[in-house]
Design a protein around this motif. Structure first.
Motif, short mmCIF file in Angstrom:
data_model
loop_
_atom_site.label_atom_id
_atom_site.label_comp_id
_atom_site.label_asym_id
_atom_site.label_seq_id
_atom_site.Cartn_x
_atom_site.Cartn_y
_atom_site.Cartn_z
N LEU A 71 -14.64 17.29 14.47
CA LEU A 71 -13.84 18.23 13.69
C LEU A 71 -13.27 19.33 14.57
O LEU A 71 -12.11 19.70 14.46
N SER A 73 -4.48 0.74 7.28
CA SER A 73 -3.13 0.61 6.76
C SER A 73 -2.93 1.46 5.50
O SER A 73 -1.86 1.99 5.28
N GLU A 74 -3.98 1.62 4.70
CA GLU A 74 -3.83 2.47 3.53
C GLU A 74 -3.61 3.92 3.90
O GLU A 74 -2.77 4.60 3.32
N ARG A 75 -4.39 4.38 4.85
CA ARG A 75 -4.31 5.80 5.23
C ARG A 75 -3.35 6.05 6.38
O ARG A 75 -3.23 7.18 6.83
N ARG A 76 -2.75 5.01 6.87
CA ARG A 76 -1.83 5.13 8.00
C ARG A 76 -2.49 5.88 9.17
O ARG A 76 -1.89 6.78 9.78
N ARG A 133 0.86 -1.20 0.00
CA ARG A 133 0.00 0.00 0.00
C ARG A 133 0.89 1.24 0.00
O ARG A 133 1.60 1.47 0.97
N PRO A 134 0.85 2.01 -1.06
CA PRO A 134 1.72 3.19 -1.15
C PRO A 134 1.49 4.12 0.05
O PRO A 134 0.39 4.22 0.56
N PRO A 180 0.72 7.45 1.61
CA PRO A 180 0.12 8.68 1.07
C PRO A 180 1.00 9.92 1.28
O PRO A 180 1.11 10.75 0.38
N TYR A 198 -8.51 9.87 -3.99
CA TYR A 198 -8.38 11.19 -3.38
C TYR A 198 -9.00 11.14 -1.99
O TYR A 198 -9.82 10.28 -1.70
N SER A 199 -8.58 12.07 -1.13
CA SER A 199 -9.23 12.18 0.17
C SER A 199 -10.09 13.42 0.19
O SER A 199 -9.85 14.38 -0.54
N MET A 200 -11.11 13.39 1.05
CA MET A 200 -11.95 14.55 1.22
C MET A 200 -11.83 15.04 2.65
O MET A 200 -11.82 14.23 3.56
N MET A 241 -9.45 14.92 10.28
CA MET A 241 -10.45 13.86 10.41
C MET A 241 -10.85 13.39 9.04
O MET A 241 -11.04 14.21 8.15
N GLN A 246 -22.22 15.03 0.88
CA GLN A 246 -20.98 14.52 1.42
C GLN A 246 -20.73 13.07 1.03
O GLN A 246 -19.63 12.71 0.60
N ASP A 247 -21.76 12.23 1.17
CA ASP A 247 -21.61 10.83 0.79
C ASP A 247 -21.26 10.70 -0.69
O ASP A 247 -20.42 9.87 -1.07
N TYR A 306 -18.83 5.34 10.61
CA TYR A 306 -20.26 5.35 10.91
C TYR A 306 -21.06 4.45 10.00
O TYR A 306 -20.69 4.20 8.87
N ASP A 361 -13.06 8.55 -3.23
CA ASP A 361 -12.53 7.22 -2.98
C ASP A 361 -12.18 6.52 -4.28
O ASP A 361 -11.12 5.90 -4.40
N LEU A 403 -13.56 17.94 5.43
CA LEU A 403 -14.80 18.65 5.62
C LEU A 403 -14.50 19.97 6.30
O LEU A 403 -13.74 20.01 7.25
N PRO A 437 -18.11 6.07 5.84
CA PRO A 437 -19.37 5.33 5.97
C PRO A 437 -19.07 3.85 5.72
O PRO A 437 -18.23 3.53 4.88
N LEU A 475 -17.62 11.77 -1.19
CA LEU A 475 -16.74 10.72 -0.69
C LEU A 475 -16.63 9.58 -1.70
O LEU A 475 -15.53 9.08 -1.96
#
Lengths: 345, 345
Positions: free
Chosen positions: B83, B114-117, A47-48, A50, A91-93, B93, A79-80, B67, A87, A95, B97, A83
């Motif tokens: 947040l 593990s992907e996001r550490r 897993r690279p 980030p 990319y990350s999101m 954060m 938001q969902d 969640y 995903d 808020l 989901p 995301l």
DNA sequence: GCGCAATTTGACAGCGCTGTCATTTCTGGC
DNA sequence: GCCAGAAATGACAGCGCTGTCAAATTGCGC
């Protein structure tokens, strides 16, 4: 210990750079090499990292969703969707709730962008109409996408809310209503204007006269709906139907109707806009207009990511749907006067 | 171009490492040195690069909020609290989901970590009661904090929901109700059990007999509330008050009451739990129990960050509050029979 | 003023990846 | 079979920060 890119390279018998190429979908990698590398990635459960990736590539792979919207159901759905799209593209999101009326608003966004090294922004109403911010983002060259902005000349997503509102009014008229009231939304939201325009379009299409006494200013809040409804129901000849610019205010109208002893929809038809979960949970269930918020979030995010990659995204049109439910019905044979007729009568 | 740590070091006349010490609040920096460095940071408008920081420090400064909760208002508030706490401590954060009933659930969380550490997790109901996951997190040594878990032996935050439910029942009894129904929540949520226990405590405190016919299984959804209420209202001697384990189901009860031609609260008192925004938007407004969700999110995040830093966090108790509103009133003089008396009668 | 311990500071390497550019390999036309 | 150009691959440095450990400085009792 987690595998690193050099481990994968060693197993696949190539250089780390080639592994990097495969992982980032770059061109110019022979198919058999790609397969060998993917196999090595799988076998090592690689897993690279980030942070390493974003440090070296000088991009954060992070976008922020900016909001100043009091409707949790709306924001949660958007938001969902965002995301989901993020995903899918690794990319990350993040808020960011904000106060769009703060004098330091633009400054706060600037700080956010530079602190987090954001690759882009998604703006939701009313932030999507903040002209100062939009100008600054263009100036800085920060990619962004808007949800339901007034100005359609950027990347993002909108609904033809004007037509939706028009159709709702036409529907009410088809039920025999001649005096149809409208409660407008918060003046800072573009949606308020579109919905009002659509209301007027609908009247015109049904050859009904516009009566300024039947249009009352609201602020998208439940309380403002109650207040506006009380005003309208107190008129000498009150409306037989009220179209509120969102569901919260429509709930306020039903509340005020109950308070006045009116039975919905027998004495008063009520409808809203948004199709929030609440609209199905009140009695009677609310006739309203469905916005595909989740889809809109997904679309906005995809357009933003396109803008980040290719330099520009498009403005996409999403589809609305009328939800006809229990709060609207045929107009009473003779208009009622204020609180004179109700369930307790 | 943004300033880097070396620029700050040069301006302040120290080594980069000393700048790093100041920025990370490490001890053993002379006060005048610290001030000189802070001044340089300010003058250069220096913002540390998050990726570089986390790569070098081998920590992501990132926590995830997990969640699987259908209530947008609940999650949105918790989220805002989390947040707030994360921002205050320079943590990020991310939101995840999930489907807690998926067979690959634990695996998905492992992948996420593990992907996001990730440095830690915040679990919300019903994930906070997923015993497999909790066991694995302990095994992996991943710090986590729970919101409203059944088991209080971890870091996190809970409410004394049992006492809250008990007080609600006592309140109903004080209004003269003798037949008080209860609609239970989703069996996977610890809250359902506590609220049921509190209901029984309340009956006992008021010397009321527990009647199994007055307790119907729900699932926290509006629809399940409607169904359960129909069942109860069809009893030979129906309840005069119904306490639903959350607001959505309570709205369902009011809906079913309207459907049956009953007037709330004249014929039937109804109350819920959670104090969602919807509870104030229905007619009549709903008597319910307020949970400080935002505070709870903040507390959970703070305990998680403590756990990350110091190796362990605490379980903190938050405070509830009864909200007495329009949906409850004095018991009818004589109990009514099902749909025999209503507004249309 | 001296010696020793505690405090403060700095030198240096390296976290794990990707950009740049050089080098090697392949391809197709003759 | 040879060559030019395209395609595929690799060497290397460095992104911006912090951990480690060594060095310099300070404080204190005598």
């Amino acid at each position: 210990m987690r595998a690193r890119i050099d481990d994968v390279a060693k197993v696949a018998g190539v250089s780390p750079k080639t592994v990097s190429r495969v992982l980032n979908n770059e061109r110019n990698v022979r198919e058999d090499t790609r397969q060998r590398i993917l196999e090595a990635v799988r076998s090592l459960d690689y897993r690279p990292h980030p942070s390493a990736r974003s440090l070296a590539a000088n991009r954060s792979f992070l976008v922020a969703l900016l909001y100043d919207n009091p409707s949790p159901s709306y924001m949660m759905e958007v938001q969902d969707g965002v995301l989901e799209a993020c995903d899918a593209q690794r990319y990350s999101m993040m808020l960011q709730p904000l106060d769009a009326t703060s004098p330091r608003f633009v400054e706060q966004v600037e700080k956010l962008i530079s602190e987090r090294r954001l690759d882009g922004l998604i703006l939701t109403p009313p932030i999507s109409d903040h002209v100062d911010l939009l100008a600054r983002l263009r100036e800085w060259g920060t990619p962004f996408a808007c949800v339901a902005p007034r100005d359609h000349s950027c990347a993002g997503v909108v609904l033809d809310e004007r037509r939706a509102a028009c159709e709702m009014v036409v529907h009410l008229a088809s039920l025999g209503h001649r005096r149809i009231g409208h409660i407008t939304g918060h003046p800072d939201h573009g949606a308020s204007g579109w919905r009002l325009d659509g209301y007027r379009d609908g009247l015109e299409r049904c050859s009904l006269r516009y009566d300024h006494r039947l249009v009352v200013q609201g602020h998208f809040s439940f309380d403002s709906g109650v207040v506006a409804a009380r005003t309208m129901l107190a008129l000498a000849s009150p409306p037989t139907a009220i179209f509120a610019a969102n569901d919260d205010m429509a709930a306020g109208v039903i509340w005020a109707a109950n308070e006045a002893g009116l039975l919905v929809p027998r004495d008063l038809s009520v409808c809203g806009f948004d199709d929030t979960p609440m609209s199905r949970q009140i009695w009677p269930s609310l006739t309203t207009i469905h916005q595909p918020c989740r889809d809109m979030g997904r679309i906005a995010a995809n357009q933003l990511l396109r803008a980040i990659r290719e330099g520009e995204g498009a403005m996409v049109y999403a589809k609305f749907a009328l939800c006809l439910r229990g709060s609207t019905g045929r107009a009473p044979d003779r208009p009622l006067r204020g609180a004179s007729a109700g369930r307790h009568g």
